[in-house]
Design an enzyme around this catalytic site. Structure first.
Site, mmCIF file in Angstrom:
data_model
loop_
_atom_site.group_PDB
_atom_site.id
_atom_site.type_symbol
_atom_site.label_atom_id
_atom_site.label_comp_id
_atom_site.label_asym_id
_atom_site.label_seq_id
_atom_site.Cartn_x
_atom_site.Cartn_y
_atom_site.Cartn_z
ATOM 1 N N ASP A 107 0.894 -1.290 0.119
ATOM 2 C CA ASP A 107 -0.029 -0.188 0.108
ATOM 3 C C ASP A 107 0.895 1.267 -0.011
ATOM 4 O O ASP A 107 2.002 1.260 0.350
ATOM 5 C CB ASP A 107 -0.962 -0.018 1.167
ATOM 6 C CG ASP A 107 -2.037 1.265 1.340
ATOM 7 O OD1 ASP A 107 -2.271 1.729 -0.129
ATOM 8 O OD2 ASP A 107 -2.727 1.301 2.034
ATOM 9 N N GLU A 147 3.901 4.341 -3.772
ATOM 10 C CA GLU A 147 4.421 5.384 -5.016
ATOM 11 C C GLU A 147 4.992 6.454 -4.209
ATOM 12 O O GLU A 147 4.769 6.788 -3.070
ATOM 13 C CB GLU A 147 3.476 5.702 -5.748
ATOM 14 C CG GLU A 147 2.313 6.464 -4.954
ATOM 15 C CD GLU A 147 1.206 5.564 -4.494
ATOM 16 O OE1 GLU A 147 0.593 5.980 -3.596
ATOM 17 O OE2 GLU A 147 1.127 4.345 -4.822
ATOM 18 N N ASP A 154 -8.199 4.825 -2.598
ATOM 19 C CA ASP A 154 -9.031 5.499 -1.392
ATOM 20 C C ASP A 154 -10.286 5.825 -1.962
ATOM 21 O O ASP A 154 -10.465 7.047 -2.357
ATOM 22 C CB ASP A 154 -8.238 6.358 -0.592
ATOM 23 C CG ASP A 154 -7.034 5.761 0.248
ATOM 24 O OD1 ASP A 154 -6.716 4.726 0.269
ATOM 25 O OD2 ASP A 154 -6.200 6.690 0.545
#
Length: 243
Positions: free
Chosen positions: A11, A14, A87
């Site tokens: 998760d 990046e 999200d």
């Protein structure tokens, strides 16, 4: 050194700069070798996912198929695991938009994809949660997930009527597992998306090219999730019925 039954969820994988304009580095930021950030941003998550999958294979001595879920991905990520849409919010608009998002990801070659059932941010009303379970159960990657600031949302917390409907949706998915496994094999061997737009199966019907609120699960099941409140009937386009 981890347990062999532990698998990995990458998760936030990046480069993120929350105070930046796009919550990332400037696109023209220069990396080693004079590469601009815009050229390598998604590759960061791709190579992390690759390394994770290779580590799991090495852990098992090549005997087990790894499971890696990633948020950041790139062309070729389908080789290393599943992705989800990030999200989202407990709102009807996010349930609605998840369908074309997942179809786009699927057509791009990443079949093992899904969206957080119920929305990651906020507290879904019972009707929204029920409809999202019904939709998610007929999509490739299926999970309920929320951030730590939300209220508990286990299916049995919304009354027996809603619990029963959610249970039926989950049972329906389990009954389809042999079919889903076949579709995933076809995705692996022939690059056919598990979840696909109607035009993939019915390219001669021009109407299908403008439809993004229903889809095919494989070539045999047509799915039209309900993505708006207080709806008991819905119009469904049935391809293949025209002369």
């Amino acid at each position: 050194g981890s347990s062999e039954i532990v698998f990995i969820w990458n998760d936030m994988n990046e480069p993120s700069v929350f105070r930046g304009i796009e919550q990332s580095m400037s696109k023209d930021a220069i990396h080693y070798g004079k590469w601009e950030h815009r050229d390598v941003h998604n590759l960061y998550g791709f190579y992390q996912q690759m390394a994770t999958a290779e580590g799991l294979v090495k852990r098992s001595g090549g005997l087990e198929r790894p499971f890696v879920l990633t948020r950041s991905f790139f062309a070729g990520s389908q080789k290393y695991g599943a992705v989800w849409t990030g999200d989202n919010t407990a709102d009807w608009s996010y349930l609605k938009i998840s369908i074309p998002m997942l179809l786009t990801i699927s057509i791009a070659g990443i079949s093992f994809c899904g969206a957080d059932v119920g929305g990651f941010i906020g507290n879904p009303q019972p009707e929204l949660l029920v409809r999202w379970y019904q939709a998610g159960a007929l999509q490739p990657f299926f999970r309920g997930h929320a951030n730590r600031n939300t209220k508990r949302r286990e299916p049995w917390l919304f009354g027996e009527k809603n619990t029963k409907i959610i249970r039926e949706a989950v049972k329906e998915r389990y009954s389809l597992l042999p079919y889903l496994y076949t579709l995933f094999y076809q995705a692996h061997s022939m690059a056919e998306p598990v979840m696909r737009p109607l035009w993939v199966e019915f390219p001669k019907e021009l109407e299908t090219f403008g439809i993004e609120d229903e889809y095919m699960l494989g070539s045999a099941l047509l799915v039209h999730p309900v993505a708006a409140p207080k709806i008991s009937t819905i119009n469904v386009f049935l391809p293949g019925t025209q002369e």
